[in-house]
Write a protein that holds these residues in place. Structure first.
Motif, PDB file in Angstrom:
ATOM      1  N   LYS A 229       0.833  -1.206   0.000  1.00  0.00           N
ATOM      2  CA  LYS A 229       0.000   0.000   0.000  1.00  0.00           C
ATOM      3  C   LYS A 229       0.866   1.255   0.000  1.00  0.00           C
ATOM      4  CE  LYS A 229      -3.766  -2.113   2.695  1.00  0.00           C
ATOM      5  NZ  LYS A 229      -4.513  -2.047   3.977  1.00  0.00           N
ATOM      6  N   LEU A 230       1.926   1.230   0.808  1.00  0.00           N
ATOM      7  CA  LEU A 230       2.809   2.393   0.898  1.00  0.00           C
ATOM      8  C   LEU A 230       3.536   2.639  -0.427  1.00  0.00           C
ATOM      9  CD1 LEU A 230       4.194   1.687   4.471  1.00  0.00           C
ATOM     10  CD2 LEU A 230       3.044   3.809   3.789  1.00  0.00           C
ATOM     11  N   MET A 231       4.012   1.571  -1.053  1.00  0.00           N
ATOM     12  CA  MET A 231       4.719   1.714  -2.335  1.00  0.00           C
ATOM     13  C   MET A 231       3.765   2.238  -3.419  1.00  0.00           C
ATOM     14  SD  MET A 231       7.838   0.959  -1.646  1.00  0.00           S
ATOM     15  CE  MET A 231       7.543   1.589  -0.006  1.00  0.00           C
ATOM     16  N   GLN A 232       2.547   1.742  -3.431  1.00  0.00           N
ATOM     17  CA  GLN A 232       1.558   2.208  -4.409  1.00  0.00           C
ATOM     18  C   GLN A 232       1.238   3.682  -4.186  1.00  0.00           C
ATOM     19  OE1 GLN A 232      -1.700  -0.507  -3.811  1.00  0.00           O
ATOM     20  NE2 GLN A 232      -0.707  -2.198  -4.934  1.00  0.00           N
ATOM     21  N   PHE A 233       1.114   4.081  -2.936  1.00  0.00           N
ATOM     22  CA  PHE A 233       0.845   5.482  -2.596  1.00  0.00           C
ATOM     23  C   PHE A 233       2.000   6.367  -3.056  1.00  0.00           C
ATOM     24  CE2 PHE A 233       1.038   9.209   0.118  1.00  0.00           C
ATOM     25  CZ  PHE A 233      -0.280   9.605   0.268  1.00  0.00           C
ATOM     26  N   ALA A 234       3.221   5.931  -2.792  1.00  0.00           N
ATOM     27  CA  ALA A 234       4.395   6.718  -3.177  1.00  0.00           C
ATOM     28  C   ALA A 234       4.489   6.861  -4.695  1.00  0.00           C
ATOM     29  CB  ALA A 234       5.666   6.068  -2.629  1.00  0.00           C
ATOM     30  N   ASN A 235       4.235   5.779  -5.409  1.00  0.00           N
ATOM     31  CA  ASN A 235       4.289   5.836  -6.875  1.00  0.00           C
ATOM     32  C   ASN A 235       3.205   6.755  -7.433  1.00  0.00           C
ATOM     33  OD1 ASN A 235       6.448   4.074  -7.059  1.00  0.00           O
ATOM     34  ND2 ASN A 235       5.147   2.250  -7.162  1.00  0.00           N
ATOM     35  N   HIS A 236       2.021   6.651  -6.844  1.00  0.00           N
ATOM     36  CA  HIS A 236       0.908   7.472  -7.324  1.00  0.00           C
ATOM     37  C   HIS A 236       1.168   8.962  -7.112  1.00  0.00           C
ATOM     38  CE1 HIS A 236      -3.230   8.495  -8.333  1.00  0.00           C
ATOM     39  NE2 HIS A 236      -3.290   9.224  -7.222  1.00  0.00           N
ATOM     40  N   HIS A 237       1.854   9.316  -6.027  1.00  0.00           N
ATOM     41  CA  HIS A 237       2.108  10.720  -5.706  1.00  0.00           C
ATOM     42  C   HIS A 237       3.526  11.159  -6.080  1.00  0.00           C
ATOM     43  CE1 HIS A 237      -1.446   9.870  -3.159  1.00  0.00           C
ATOM     44  NE2 HIS A 237      -1.703  11.165  -3.270  1.00  0.00           N
ATOM     45  N   HIS A 238       4.213  10.297  -6.835  1.00  0.00           N
ATOM     46  CA  HIS A 238       5.567  10.611  -7.336  1.00  0.00           C
ATOM     47  C   HIS A 238       6.517  11.004  -6.201  1.00  0.00           C
ATOM     48  CE1 HIS A 238       3.669  10.506 -11.282  1.00  0.00           C
ATOM     49  NE2 HIS A 238       2.793  11.427 -10.877  1.00  0.00           N
ATOM     50  N   LEU A 239       6.502  10.206  -5.147  1.00  0.00           N
ATOM     51  CA  LEU A 239       7.373  10.457  -3.999  1.00  0.00           C
ATOM     52  C   LEU A 239       8.639   9.615  -4.109  1.00  0.00           C
ATOM     53  CD1 LEU A 239       4.716  10.338  -1.107  1.00  0.00           C
ATOM     54  CD2 LEU A 239       5.617  12.371  -2.277  1.00  0.00           C
ATOM     55  N   LYS A 240       9.771  10.241  -3.850  1.00  0.00           N
ATOM     56  CA  LYS A 240      11.039   9.516  -3.812  1.00  0.00           C
ATOM     57  C   LYS A 240      11.322   9.133  -2.365  1.00  0.00           C
ATOM     58  CE  LYS A 240      15.895   9.756  -5.178  1.00  0.00           C
ATOM     59  NZ  LYS A 240      16.983  10.612  -5.738  1.00  0.00           N
ATOM     60  N   LEU A 241      11.513   7.847  -2.146  1.00  0.00           N
ATOM     61  CA  LEU A 241      11.676   7.346  -0.789  1.00  0.00           C
ATOM     62  C   LEU A 241      13.115   6.942  -0.501  1.00  0.00           C
ATOM     63  CD1 LEU A 241       8.518   5.047  -0.555  1.00  0.00           C
ATOM     64  CD2 LEU A 241       8.730   7.459   0.102  1.00  0.00           C
TER      65      LEU A 241
END
Length: 272
Positions: A229-241
């Motif tokens: 869920k976290l990875m999908q959220f980050a990809n959707h919001h173009h977040l670099k982790l």
């Protein structure tokens, strides 16, 4: 004729058990004044004050060895040194008790906050300041590994050995998400945000910044699906982790027997 008290009479006057008086005699700390013809030991009035002194010093938590050394070589200097040393130890204990008081207060507040969280299973972005931690980089494969690793915290650190439930967290290498077991970690940490008096060589800190955060119901074995869920959220919001996540069970079976109350936290630093 001098007053001759039996051990029972002395015990009643001073308020120390006959068992303790006999023990002090046995170790050479407090000897009777003499022995009667019938074999019974007796104590003179001077022994009352001597026993009161021993009781007073023991009440101050001064060791029997120190008391014995003073009684064998009585001097004002020795007596002052004993009291001064004990005063230093008392101040150290008071400081430690104040630390424990603050930590317990904050821990109770933290648990109350967690129990009432409204953002369960909701991903948020939290701005967090720097947080002090004890950090140990070590491969963890199974629960026994982390129990052994926690001993290193206890040996290296000045904190008490009883680490509070909910303070221990783990580092997860995000590059291994597709193949790791839920109990595999790359290190562990002890959260010191609730207060500490540590001078450990393992002290580190978590950086300030924005952290992708998720609280979910469950424990480590429920974490894999939540990382997705976290990875999908980050990809959707173009977040670099960052390359790692923090995983910490806040409420588990040690705190509550109700599995519905288990709560785990995952945080991942957002690179800006």
């Amino acid at each position: 004729m001098k007053l001759q008290l039996s051990v029972k009479e002395l015990s009643e006057i001073v308020g120390i058990s006959t068992r303790n008086i006999r023990y002090y005699d046995q170790i050479g700390l407090f000897k009777p004044s003499g022995q009667l013809e019938n074999g019974y030991r007796y104590y003179t009035i001077e022994k009352i004050e001597e026993l009161r002194l021993i009781s007073y010093l023991r009440h101050l938590d001064i060791s029997i060895q120190e008391i014995k050394a003073h009684l064998e070589n009585r001097s004002l200097e020795n007596y002052l040194n004993i009291l001064a040393n004990q005063l230093d130890q008392t101040r150290i204990k008071m400081k430690h008790l104040e630390f424990l008081e603050k930590r317990l207060e904050k821990r109770m507040q933290s648990l109350a906050y967690i129990h009432q969280l409204e953002d369960i299973d909701k991903i948020t972005i939290k701005p967090l300041s720097r947080r002090p931690i004890l950090r140990l980089n070590e491969d963890i494969r199974e629960p026994l590994d982390w129990e052994i690793a926690m001993l290193k915290f206890e040996k290296d650190d000045a904190m008490p050995p009883s680490l509070f439930i909910g303070d221990i967290g783990f580092f997860v290498d995000l590059s291994t998400l597709d193949r790791r077991h839920p109990t595999e970690f790359t290190g562990l940490y002890l959260d010191l945000s609730e207060g500490h008096d540590s001078n450990s060589s393992l002290i580190s800190e978590l950086p300030e910044g924005l952290w992708l955060t998720l609280y979910f119901k469950g424990d480590h074995f429920d974490a894999p699906q939540n990382y997705k869920k976290l990875m999908q959220f980050a990809n959707h919001h173009h977040l670099k982790l960052d390359h790692y996540a923090l995983e910490r069970v806040l409420i588990d079976h040690f705190i509550s027997s109700d599995p519905n109350l288990y709560i785990t936290e995952i945080q991942i630093k957002i690179i800006t």
